[in-house]
Design a protein around this motif. Structure first.
Motif, PDB file in Angstrom:
ATOM      1  N   LEU A 179      -3.103  23.276 -19.654  1.00 14.76           N
ATOM      2  CA  LEU A 179      -3.621  23.138 -20.948  1.00 14.76           C
ATOM      3  C   LEU A 179      -4.792  22.160 -21.009  1.00 14.76           C
ATOM      4  N   SER A 180      -5.997  22.429 -21.587  1.00 14.57           N
ATOM      5  CA  SER A 180      -6.769  21.339 -21.649  1.00 14.57           C
ATOM      6  C   SER A 180      -7.483  21.282 -23.091  1.00 14.57           C
ATOM      7  N   GLY A 181      -8.084  20.044 -23.575  1.00 10.52           N
ATOM      8  CA  GLY A 181      -8.634  19.954 -24.928  1.00 10.52           C
ATOM      9  C   GLY A 181      -9.996  19.329 -24.812  1.00 10.52           C
ATOM     10  N   SER A 182     -10.855  19.671 -25.553  1.00  9.93           N
ATOM     11  CA  SER A 182     -12.449  19.204 -25.159  1.00  9.93           C
ATOM     12  C   SER A 182     -13.230  18.838 -26.342  1.00  9.93           C
ATOM     13  N   GLN A 183     -14.178  18.256 -26.280  1.00  7.76           N
ATOM     14  CA  GLN A 183     -15.010  17.618 -27.464  1.00  7.76           C
ATOM     15  C   GLN A 183     -15.598  18.677 -28.323  1.00  7.76           C
ATOM     16  N   ASP A 184     -15.543  19.991 -27.712  1.00  3.83           N
ATOM     17  CA  ASP A 184     -16.180  21.033 -28.427  1.00  3.83           C
ATOM     18  C   ASP A 184     -15.148  21.627 -29.542  1.00  3.83           C
ATOM     19  N   GLY A 185     -14.054  21.032 -29.769  1.00  2.00           N
ATOM     20  CA  GLY A 185     -12.978  21.333 -30.593  1.00  2.00           C
ATOM     21  C   GLY A 185     -12.095  22.686 -30.160  1.00  2.00           C
ATOM     22  N   TYR A 186     -12.202  22.993 -28.913  1.00  2.00           N
ATOM     23  CA  TYR A 186     -11.416  23.967 -28.211  1.00  2.00           C
ATOM     24  C   TYR A 186     -10.406  23.581 -27.402  1.00  2.00           C
ATOM     25  N   MET A 187      -9.067  24.298 -27.348  1.00  2.00           N
ATOM     26  CA  MET A 187      -8.082  24.192 -26.603  1.00  2.00           C
ATOM     27  C   MET A 187      -7.991  25.286 -25.718  1.00  2.00           C
ATOM     28  N   LYS A 188      -7.835  25.073 -24.354  1.00  2.00           N
ATOM     29  CA  LYS A 188      -7.714  26.432 -23.593  1.00  2.00           C
ATOM     30  C   LYS A 188      -6.559  26.378 -22.636  1.00  2.00           C
ATOM     31  N   CYS A 189      -5.672  27.634 -22.327  1.00  2.00           N
ATOM     32  CA  CYS A 189      -4.722  27.605 -21.607  1.00  2.00           C
ATOM     33  C   CYS A 189      -5.077  28.405 -20.450  1.00  2.00           C
ATOM     34  N   PHE A 190      -4.800  27.823 -19.090  1.00  2.00           N
ATOM     35  CA  PHE A 190      -5.261  28.461 -17.895  1.00  2.00           C
ATOM     36  C   PHE A 190      -4.069  28.846 -17.186  1.00  2.00           C
ATOM     37  N   ASP A 191      -4.140  29.946 -16.468  1.00  2.00           N
ATOM     38  CA  ASP A 191      -3.144  30.445 -15.602  1.00  2.00           C
ATOM     39  C   ASP A 191      -3.891  30.274 -14.237  1.00  2.00           C
ATOM     40  N   LEU A 192      -3.332  29.540 -13.440  1.00  2.00           N
ATOM     41  CA  LEU A 192      -3.973  29.063 -12.120  1.00  2.00           C
ATOM     42  C   LEU A 192      -4.013  30.265 -11.040  1.00  2.00           C
ATOM     43  N   ARG A 193      -3.641  31.352 -11.412  1.00  2.00           N
ATOM     44  CA  ARG A 193      -3.504  32.294 -10.427  1.00  2.00           C
ATOM     45  C   ARG A 193      -4.492  33.221 -10.831  1.00  2.00           C
ATOM     46  N   LYS A 194      -5.363  32.955 -12.049  1.00  2.00           N
ATOM     47  CA  LYS A 194      -6.533  33.528 -12.487  1.00  2.00           C
ATOM     48  C   LYS A 194      -7.806  32.787 -12.445  1.00  2.00           C
ATOM     49  N   LYS A 195      -8.826  33.311 -12.396  1.00  4.00           N
ATOM     50  CA  LYS A 195     -10.180  32.815 -12.682  1.00  4.00           C
ATOM     51  C   LYS A 195     -10.599  32.172 -13.750  1.00  4.00           C
ATOM     52  N   ASP A 196     -10.186  32.775 -14.918  1.00  5.93           N
ATOM     53  CA  ASP A 196     -10.545  32.540 -16.193  1.00  5.93           C
ATOM     54  C   ASP A 196      -9.195  31.971 -17.276  1.00  5.93           C
ATOM     55  N   SER A 197      -9.570  31.520 -18.245  1.00 13.70           N
ATOM     56  CA  SER A 197      -8.522  31.146 -19.248  1.00 13.70           C
ATOM     57  C   SER A 197      -7.970  32.416 -20.112  1.00 13.70           C
ATOM     58  N   VAL A 198      -6.399  32.222 -20.008  1.00 14.14           N
ATOM     59  CA  VAL A 198      -5.801  33.373 -20.895  1.00 14.14           C
ATOM     60  C   VAL A 198      -5.996  33.286 -22.245  1.00 14.14           C
ATOM     61  N   SER A 199      -5.888  31.873 -22.858  1.00 13.38           N
ATOM     62  CA  SER A 199      -6.149  31.973 -24.172  1.00 13.38           C
ATOM     63  C   SER A 199      -6.777  30.834 -24.662  1.00 13.38           C
ATOM     64  N   THR A 200      -7.427  30.821 -25.881  1.00 19.19           N
ATOM     65  CA  THR A 200      -8.252  29.984 -26.313  1.00 19.19           C
ATOM     66  C   THR A 200      -7.670  29.574 -27.842  1.00 19.19           C
ATOM     67  N   PHE A 201      -7.594  28.435 -28.235  1.00 21.14           N
ATOM     68  CA  PHE A 201      -7.058  27.948 -29.284  1.00 21.14           C
ATOM     69  C   PHE A 201      -8.121  26.944 -30.127  1.00 21.14           C
ATOM     70  N   SER A 202      -8.780  27.388 -31.233  1.00 19.80           N
ATOM     71  CA  SER A 202      -9.678  26.849 -32.064  1.00 19.80           C
ATOM     72  C   SER A 202      -9.004  25.862 -33.173  1.00 19.80           C
ATOM     73  N   GLY A 203      -9.397  24.616 -33.097  1.00 23.73           N
ATOM     74  CA  GLY A 203      -8.805  23.761 -34.148  1.00 23.73           C
ATOM     75  C   GLY A 203      -9.506  23.979 -35.512  1.00 23.73           C
ATOM     76  N   GLN A 204     -10.615  24.657 -35.521  1.00 26.32           N
ATOM     77  CA  GLN A 204     -11.399  24.450 -36.701  1.00 26.32           C
ATOM     78  C   GLN A 204     -11.766  23.107 -37.220  1.00 26.32           C
ATOM     79  N   SER A 205     -11.903  22.064 -36.343  1.00 26.28           N
ATOM     80  CA  SER A 205     -12.064  20.814 -36.647  1.00 26.28           C
ATOM     81  C   SER A 205     -13.053  20.212 -35.639  1.00 26.28           C
ATOM     82  N   GLU A 206     -12.907  18.888 -35.804  1.00 22.98           N
ATOM     83  CA  GLU A 206     -13.739  18.148 -34.737  1.00 22.98           C
ATOM     84  C   GLU A 206     -13.063  18.067 -33.199  1.00 22.98           C
ATOM     85  N   SER A 207     -13.386  17.308 -32.324  1.00 21.74           N
ATOM     86  CA  SER A 207     -13.384  17.343 -31.101  1.00 21.74           C
ATOM     87  C   SER A 207     -11.834  16.970 -30.752  1.00 21.74           C
ATOM     88  N   VAL A 208     -11.119  17.523 -29.781  1.00 21.17           N
ATOM     89  CA  VAL A 208      -9.683  17.403 -29.564  1.00 21.17           C
ATOM     90  C   VAL A 208      -9.614  16.177 -28.677  1.00 21.17           C
TER      91      VAL A 208
END
Length: 635
Positions: free
Chosen positions: A117-146
């Motif tokens: 799991l990651s949290g960024s200044q862009d306000g989004y959180m992403k969940c990655f499955d290391l067996r895949k090349k892309d994130s499997v879920s994106t969470f928007s806090g609808q707020s400022e940076s995480v």
């Protein structure tokens, strides 16, 4: 123990068996092994001729299930995983470039190896499955940076996220469309959070408002159960293993120390580590079952291992009692209840004998280094007598300022002050009587200006001549003249007049001299002696002056001036006109300040005062800068 790094550290993390620690920063990315007495560098992950921004780390985490798996958050928005089992020098495994701004935090799932799991200044959180090349879920806090993200230890699908606007959100990884719960935790950004390892419903948060708060998430609504007030913004919080109420913190700026708090006592840290010389950027307990070793990295480019027995204990230097005066003279005293109890003194005598019918129990004594004594305290408030200012009216009505001998006036006023519970004032009157009414007499007219009519007066000093005075006790005195009754407000305690038999035989002694304090611009021993006009014979009572600061007038000549003091005209402190009119009488006048100062420096002869007065003045001189009231300068 400690070691120096190549560059400042932004984050640190330890592997599962606590044998190695990884240190990451903008210009450093290394793995050290923890030896018995030092750190040994094992691996430098910054390889290549020109390392890219992918190596510039804002955060690093070591997976607790796979000792070869690491993840870093880069300042360019890239999430990188590292496989230490690779045979090549470059251990980089996967790159995730979906974030558009700096990634502040990365977190592995506590039980799922491939979930990141990651949290960024862009306000989004992403969940990655290391067996895949892309994130499997994106969470928007609808707020400022995480600012921080942490998987819950209690709930498999829950994670917490903290935001720049002071909010905390709880999410279910199966529902990326909206959060499950949100509440405002701090006034300002929430920089960090940490789930309790034992009580899995507790969540600790730290923010820019200099507070650490503990929330109970077991209820439908988040409940604040503890709050710790620190002295700087809180950058990291970490619960201490096997200590339910202990939590470690470090600050984002200003304060370089690491604190371990017991949340039940929020005002004084339980322990403090003060080794770092710059801001501490990362803290982690060496092992999840070892509460005695703490690792930390800092911007001062050092890595430390702290041993808990070497920590400083602020409570050992704290004052266990408190004392304070209120605005209206009330006194508050706080201390342990054992001291406040009225029965504490007789507790031993009232103790009942041991009853053998009850069994004896033995309790294990806790480790004094790991526990603080939880003692109840009590607060007592004592009301000040006469807080309604009634003493002021009673004093004005009952004081006697004239019409009797001076000794009787002092005794009467001291008695009045004692009856009104004004003990310090009563002591002052008694001291004045001792000083002014020792053996000796002086003409009553000499005190008409300040004492009213009095038959008994000074001199408290033994007979002496001006030539026998020590240097500095009047030989450089400056003269000043004041007009008529305008100096009447120089009260008994502010000045002293000294009479000598030689003065009465001096030519022109028909005009009495009044000796008062003036401006002290130079040394404390410089005293001003002024001549007053003879008071009107009908003026026998004390009269309040019309002006608080009397006006000055011309200094008149005194024909009884001493010849050896006429050379004062050469003094740089006196003008020519003043020098022509200056004069000193054979008897010098001294203030309590000057006398005490001279006594304190042993500049007076042993027989200058009688022993009692000398001891008293020396005592007050040793108390500091003279505790009795001081006269105000006319200027």
């Amino acid at each position: 123990m400690f070691c120096h790094l190549d560059a400042p550290a932004n984050a640190i993390s330890v592997c599962r068996d606590a044998a190695q620690v990884v240190v990451a920063g903008r210009n450093t990315f290394k793995i050290y092994s923890l030896e018995e007495d030092h750190f040994a560098e094992k691996l430098n992950l910054r390889v290549g001729r020109k390392p890219s921004l992918n190596f510039s780390c804002a955060d690093v985490v070591w997976h607790q299930m796979d000792e070869n798996l690491l993840a870093t958050a880069a300042t360019n928005g890239v999430v990188v995983t590292w496989n230490l089992g690779k045979p090549s020098r470059n251990k980089q495994d996967q790159l995730f470039t979906e974030h558009k701004r700096t990634v502040n935090k990365v977190c592995f799932h506590p039980t799922e190896v491939y979930m990141l799991l990651s949290g960024s200044q862009d306000g989004y959180m992403k969940c990655f499955d290391l067996r895949k090349k892309d994130s499997v879920s994106t969470f928007s806090g609808q707020s400022e940076s995480v600012r921080d993200v942490q998987f819950s230890i209690r709930d498999y699908f829950t994670f917490a996220a903290t935001f720049e606007n002071g909010n905390v959100q709880l999410w279910d990884i199966r529902r990326p469309d909206r959060y499950e719960r949100m509440f405002t935790a701090h006034n300002g950004p929430v920089f960090c959070c940490d789930w309790h390892p034992e009580d899995r419903g507790w969540l600790a948060t730290g923010g820019r408002d200099k507070m650490v708060k503990v929330w109970d998430m077991n209820t439908n609504r988040a409940k604040e159960i503890y709050c710790v007030q620190t002295i700087a913004s809180v950058a990291r919080v970490k619960w201490r293993p096997e200590r339910k109420y202990h939590i470690g913190t470090c600050s984002m700026m200003v304060d370089h120390n690491i604190y371990v708090w017991d949340v039940r006592r929020p005002f004084i840290p339980f322990a403090t580590f003060e080794e770092h010389k710059d801001v501490t950027t990362g803290i982690v307990w060496r092992h999840c079952h070892d509460p005695y070793f703490l690792l930390s990295g800092s911007k001062d480019s050092t890595l430390y291992q702290h041993i808990f027995r070497d920590a400083k204990r602020p409570i050992d230097r704290a004052n266990p009692e408190g004392l304070c005066y209120g605005l209206f003279g009330d006194l508050a005293f706080a201390a342990k209840e054992s001291l406040m109890s009225s029965l504490s003194s007789s507790s031993d005598s009232n103790r009942k004998p041991y009853d053998r019918r009850h069994p004896i129990f033995f309790l294990r004594k806790p480790d004094p280094m790991e526990q603080f004594e939880n003692i109840s305290s009590g607060l007592s408030v004592f009301e000040a007598g006469g807080g309604d200012m009634g003493w002021f009216v009673a004093t004005a009505e009952r004081y006697a300022l004239a019409g009797r001998p001076l000794s009787e006036l002092c005794d009467h006023n001291a008695k009045v002050a004692r009856e009104l519970n004004r003990w310090q004032v009563a002591q002052t009157w008694t001291m004045l009587r001792i000083i002014y009414c020792s053996q000796g007499t002086m003409p009553p007219s000499n005190l008409n200006h300040s004492l009213g009519k009095s038959g008994n007066a000074l001199p408290l000093l033994n007979s002496f001549s001006l030539k026998e005075m020590p240097s500095g006790m009047g030989s450089e005195a400056r003269l000043e003249h004041s007009k008529g009754d305008s100096r009447a407000d120089s009260v008994l305690m502010d000045s002293s007049a000294i009479n000598n038999d030689e003065n009465e035989e001096t030519e022109g002694s028909d005009v009495p001299a009044d000796y008062l304090l003036g401006d002290v611009e130079g040394d404390e021993d410089e005293l001003y002696m002024v001549d007053h006009e003879h008071p009107h014979p009908e003026e026998q009572e004390y009269v309040l002056p019309q002006e608080a600061f009397p006006l000055r007038h011309e200094i008149t000549d005194n024909p009884s001036a001493l010849d050896h003091l006429q050379d004062k005209a050469d003094s740089p402190h006196v003008s020519g006109n003043e020098a022509e009119t200056m004069s000193l009488t054979p008897v010098e006048s001294f203030s309590l300040i000057s006398i005490s100062h001279a006594l304190y420096e042993n500049r007076l002869p042993t027989d200058f005062f009688n022993p009692t007065v000398r001891d008293m003045l020396c005592f007050y001189a040793q108390q500091g800068k003279y505790r009795w009231p001081l006269p105000l300068s006319p200027r």
